[in-house]
Every structure is written in C-alpha cells, then in structure tokens.
Design a protein around this motif. Structure first.
Motif, PDB file in Angstrom:
ATOM      1  N   GLY A   1       1.261   3.651   1.494  1.00 65.51           N
ATOM      2  CA  GLY A   1       2.005   2.454   2.047  1.00 65.51           C
ATOM      3  C   GLY A   1       0.906   1.165   1.564  1.00 65.51           C
TER       4      GLY A   1
ATOM      5  N   VAL B   1      -4.772  -2.977  -4.691  1.00 66.41           N
ATOM      6  CA  VAL B   1      -5.359  -3.065  -3.306  1.00 66.41           C
ATOM      7  C   VAL B   1      -6.719  -2.100  -3.540  1.00 66.41           C
TER       8      VAL B   1
ATOM      9  N   GLY C   1      -3.478  -3.038 -12.635  1.00 64.16           N
ATOM     10  CA  GLY C   1      -2.710  -4.072 -11.932  1.00 64.16           C
ATOM     11  C   GLY C   1      -1.773  -4.864 -12.648  1.00 64.16           C
TER      12      GLY C   1
ATOM     13  N   GLY D   1       1.466  -3.523 -13.599  1.00 61.76           N
ATOM     14  CA  GLY D   1       2.726  -2.876 -13.812  1.00 61.76           C
ATOM     15  C   GLY D   1       3.711  -3.693 -12.525  1.00 61.76           C
TER      16      GLY D   1
END
Ligand code: ADP
Length: 562
Positions: A485, A501, A513, A515
């Motif tokens: 999540g 993240v 980072g 995509g």
C-alpha cells in the motif's frame, strides 16, 4: 404700516440733525462773543494802565521844585520802565497773539513802537526834571502827544476788532436762521406728508367699514322699519365692533403666519448650512475616491507588468524545457543504439553461439545483459517522457480488442508472477468492449501497473486486472493488489518524475521513480484519467477511466456494466 414708520424715522432724523446744527451755530456765536469780550477787556486794561502811568508821571513832574535834588527821580524812572514793560507784555501776549486780521495786526505791532518812544521821552523827562525845566517840558509834551496817539490807536484797534467780530456775528446768525428755516420747512413737509398718508390710509381702511355700515343701515331700514334710529345705530356699532375684532383676529393670525415664516426662514438657512457642509464632505469623499482610483490604476498597471513578466518567464521556461526535452530525446536515442548492441552481444556470449565458454564468463555475460536491459528501460522511459513533454510522441489511434491486450500482458508477466509466487487474475465482462487507443501505449500502461503490483505484493497474494463499463458509457481498467500500500500523503509525490516512497521495499525493488509519471502522461494523452486508491498494509488499486466516445461494442453484442 410702513409709511408711518418711515415718516416717524424721518422726523426723528430731522430733529436730531436740527438740534446738532443749532447747537453748533450757538457754540460759534458764543465763541465770537467771548472773543469780542476778551479783546475789549485787554484793550481797556492797556488803556487804563497807560493812563495811570501817564498821570503818575505828570504828578511827579508837577511836584518838582527848587528843593528837589538831582537824581531824586532816578528810581521813579526805573519803576516807569517796569510799568511800560508790563504794558508791552500785555500787548504782545494778549493782543498780538490773538486771532487778528492783517490790518489789526499791523496796528497792534505799531503800538509797540509808539510805546517805546513814549517810554524814552517819559524817562528822559523824569531824569532831566531837576536839571532843565524847559527841556523837560518839551520832552514831556512829546510824550503826551505819543500817549494820545497810543490811546487813539487803541481805540481804532478796538473799533476794527469790534466791527469785524460784529460782522462775523451777523453772518453766523443769518446762517443759523437759514438752516433752522430749511429744517423747519422739511419738518413741516414730512408732517404734512404723514398727515396725508394717514388720511389716505384711514380712508382705505374705513372704506369697507363705511360701506358695511351703510349696507347694515339699509338692511335694517328694509327689514325692521320699526326699530328706532338709536337702536339701528347701536346695531351698526356692534356689528362694526365685531368687524374690527375680526380684523384684529386676522392681524393676530397674520402675525402668527409672519412668525412661522420667520421660523421657516431660519430652518431654511440651517438646511442651507447643512447642505453646504454635506457638499463639502461629498467633495472630500470624491477627492479620496479619485485618489483610490488612481492608486488602483497604479496597482492594475503593476499587475499587468507582473503578468507580462510572468508570461515572458513562462515562455523562457517553456523554451528551456523544450530544449531540454530535445536534448534528452537525442541523447536517449544515441544511447539506445549502442546499448542494444551490448545486450545483443552479451546474450550471444551467454548463449555460447560461437562455441563453448567458461561458466564464469557465461555468468558475466548474463549480468551484462541484465544491466543493459535495466539501462535500456531507463533510457526508454526518459525518451518517452521527453517525447511527451516536447509534444513529439506520436500515437497510432486504432480500435483495440481489450481481450487481446489483457492476454498479451498476461503472457508477458505470467512467468514473473509465478516466480514471485503471486497469482494473476484477469476479469473481463462477458461482452468485452473495444477501445479506440494506441495499442502499444495501452499495453505499456498496463504492464507498468502490473509490474508495480508484482514488485510491492507479498508471495501467495493475488493481483486482479479488470475492465468494467459504467452506466454513462465510460470504461475503467484497473489493477488491484493486496501489497504494502501507499500512504495517502505520498500519492501526489509518486506521480511526479523520480518520485518514490522512502521505505525498505524500495531498496529491494530498485527503480528510479519514472514508471507512474510516464503512465499518467500516457493515460492523459489517450484521453483517459488515472486515479490511485490505496491503504498502507492492505493494497493498492490503480484505475484508468476512458470516456464514452473512446469505447465501442462489436455489433450484435450487448453491454455489461460494472
Ligand atoms: P519505480 O520505477 O520506482 O517503480 P514508479 O513510478 O513506477 O517508479 O513507482 C514509484 C513508487 O511508487 C515506487 O517506488 C513505490 O514506492 C510506489 N508504488 C508504485 N506502485 C505501487 C504499488 N502497487 N504498491 C505499493 N507501492 C507502489
């Protein structure tokens, strides 16, 4: 009402002027009389003193006999000198300084010369009385002649002055009489005019009353011939009194009206003053308003300048961005060619296409190939982003069968899912819609999303890839996992370029980072919208919704709804 007031004012004014003029004239008359009296007294004093002195000298000279010694009369001659001086002072102080006309003045001055000659002769007579009797008599005779001339000169002067002052007196009296005559005439004229106006007003005021009396008498004669003449008179008088009372009432009411008018006038003036104050306040407000408007104009101009500066900065930034995208696009292209060669040769070595190689070399060749692929993916992503941002990504629009797309994705990722111990489930409605889109790009989008789900899902979990149609005709494709999540506050960041993240999984899964940023850009290019809903520890769902006009159903087949 006005005429009697004006008349009274005129009479009072005339009386005041008349009294003023009369008292002026009387004062002048008094002055003249006083002057005449004073001059007459001075002249008679001088004449008396002279006569006394002359008589005394005579007596002295007469008393001289044979026994009188020489020089005995010397003291007397000195006393004479003082007496004559006294007379001369009187002439100079009281006479010559008085207001005399030229003739009178000349005569008065001449008196002084005569007096001096008299003094010299009289003194000589006294001094020589014991010496030479004959000479003394002759000298004294000269002195007596001069005494006589002095007396007649004094008389002449007195006559001249009297004549002049009498003439002045007469002129002044005539002028006074004339003035009194004129004012009396005017006074009488005003009084007569007043009387005439009074009579005229009385006639006007009593005209109606007289008419009324006559009418009343006529009526009484007609209707009550029996009433006595006295009775009629009483009736008429009573009626007239009543009329006079009514006139008095009217006058009172007129007075009230006048007072009200005066009050209204005062209020009107106050209103004018208030109005003037308000006008002044209004002018002040207007000025302030004009200043505010001027300030606002300045602000607007400053804002316009700021907007121009911002536009120009924006254009500069856009130009710089386009230049950067051009550069990245060229660089990516230049990198991809040699990378493909490296990967190709590494794969050939790994496959030992040209004869057997040692196991170590084979392992190295596989590492080269994997790193090359990783680098190629990165370069491809950068190339895609720069193309989209430069508006140079060309799309190949066509109708695509979603079933085929989903099948292709599953084929591509099935092995990877199996390796990760994750189950991949495809859920399509009974009637699978067609989508107008770019086949290559929609596949790229779904592979990116499924790849992420695989990366962040635990072993033995399920990833569901589905398509569903909304009532309004829109179509939503979604990829749902039950992985780690994403926190709500991190979602905006991961949609940016190079946004990730920060957690432990990141190290395990690598990636740079890009995509989701590319996926979002591609979805929007294909007229779709991307949304992420996620809960930390429970999983993530990424949905892509396309508008109704991009979805189609093969003919003869119904729709199914989500
Ligand atoms: P990357 O190449 O790093 O995967 P992405 O843009 O695809 O770049 O993803 C950005 C980040 O978003 C990832 O690093 C990860 O932290 C987070 N992320 C993306 N998809 C998922 C997912 N399905 N579950 C959990 N985290 C995800």
């Amino acid at each position: 009402m006005l005429a009697p007031i004006i008349g009274a004012v005129l009479i009072v004014a005339l009386a005041v002027v008349l009294i003023g003029r009369t008292s002026d004239g009387l004062e002048k008359l008094e002055n003249i009389s006083e002057q005449e009296h004073q001059t007459g007294k001075t002249l008679s004093d001088i004449a008396n003193q002279l006569a006394v002195t002359h008589a005394y000298i005579h007596d002295l000279l007469a008393s001289v006999d044979a026994e009188t010694k020489e020089g005995e009369l010397y003291d007397e001659s000195k006393k004479l000198l003082f007496d004559i001086h006294d007379i001369r002072d009187k002439i100079e102080a009281d006479l010559i300084t008085a207001e005399l006309v030229p003739d009178e003045h000349a005569l008065a001055t001449n008196l002084l010369g005569l007096l001096e000659s008299y003094r010299i002769n009289a003194t000589n007579a006294l001094l020589m009385a014991t010496v030479d009797a004959a000479l003394t008599r002759r000298v004294m005779s000269d002195a007596t002649t001069q005494f006589n001339i002095l007396n007649s000169s004094l008389l002449e002067l007195s006559r001249l002055i009297d004549e002049r002052l009498d003439k002045n007196l007469a002129t002044q009296q005539t002028a006074m009489l004339a003035q009194v005559g004129v004012f009396a005439g005017l006074f009488i004229a005003v009084v007569i005019a007043m009387l005439l106006i009074g009579v005229f007003l009385a006639r006007i005021l009593t005209r109606d009353l007289r008419g009324l009396a006559a009418d009343l008498e006529g009526l009484l004669d007609h209707y009550s011939p029996d009433v006595s003449t006295d009775g009629k008179r009483r009736l008429v008088v009573d009626t007239l009194r009543y009329a006079v009372d009514r006139v008095g009432d009217s006058y009172t009411s007129l007075e009230r009206t006048r007072e009200e008018l005066a009050r209204s006038n005062t209020e009107l003036r106050e209103s004018f003053a208030t109005l003037a104050e308000r006008e002044y306040a209004l002018e002040k407000v207007n000025t302030e308003l004009a200043e505010t408007v001027a300030r606002q104009d300045d602000l607007i101009q400053a804002q316009v300048r700021a907007e121009e500066a911002r536009d120009s900065a924006l254009q500069t930034a856009e130009r710089a961005n386009a230049a950067k995208s051009d550069f990245l696009s060229n660089m990516s292209h230049e990198l991809r060619t040699p990378l493909n060669a490296i990967i190709g040769f590494a794969d050939m070595i790994y496959a030992a296409s040209f004869g057997p190689i040692g196991s170590k070399y084979q392992e190295y060749a596989r590492d080269i190939s994997l790193s090359g692929h990783h680098l190629l993916d990165l370069v491809t992503d950068i190339l895609d982003i720069s193309r989209v941002e430069a508006g140079k990504l060309e799309l190949n629009w066509e109708r695509v069968d979603l079933q085929e797309i989903f099948d292709a994705c599953e084929t591509m990722l099935r092995n990877r899912a199996a390796d990760a111990g994750i189950q991949l489930e495809i859920e399509l409605p009974d009637v699978v819609p067609h989508l107008e889109t770019d086949e290559f790009r929609i596949r790229q989008i779904l592979i990116n999303l499924i790849d992420n789900a695989l990366k962040f899902s635990p072993r033995d979990s399920v990833i569901r890839v589905s398509a569903a149609r909304h009532d309004d005709g829109r179509l939503t494709l979604s990829v749902r996992d039950s992985g780690i999540g994403i926190a709500e506050e991190d979602i905006p960041r991961i949609l940016e370029k190079f946004g990730q993240v920060r957690n432990s999984h990141q190290h395990t899964h690598g990636g740079v980072g890009l995509g989701l940023a590319i996926t979002k850009l591609l979805v929007e290019l294909l007229d779709g919208e991307m949304a992420i809903s996620s809960e930390v520890g429970h999983g993530t769902t990424v949905s892509i919704t396309f508008p109704e006009h991009r979805t189609f159903f093969p003919p003869g087949r119904g729709a199914s709804y989500c």
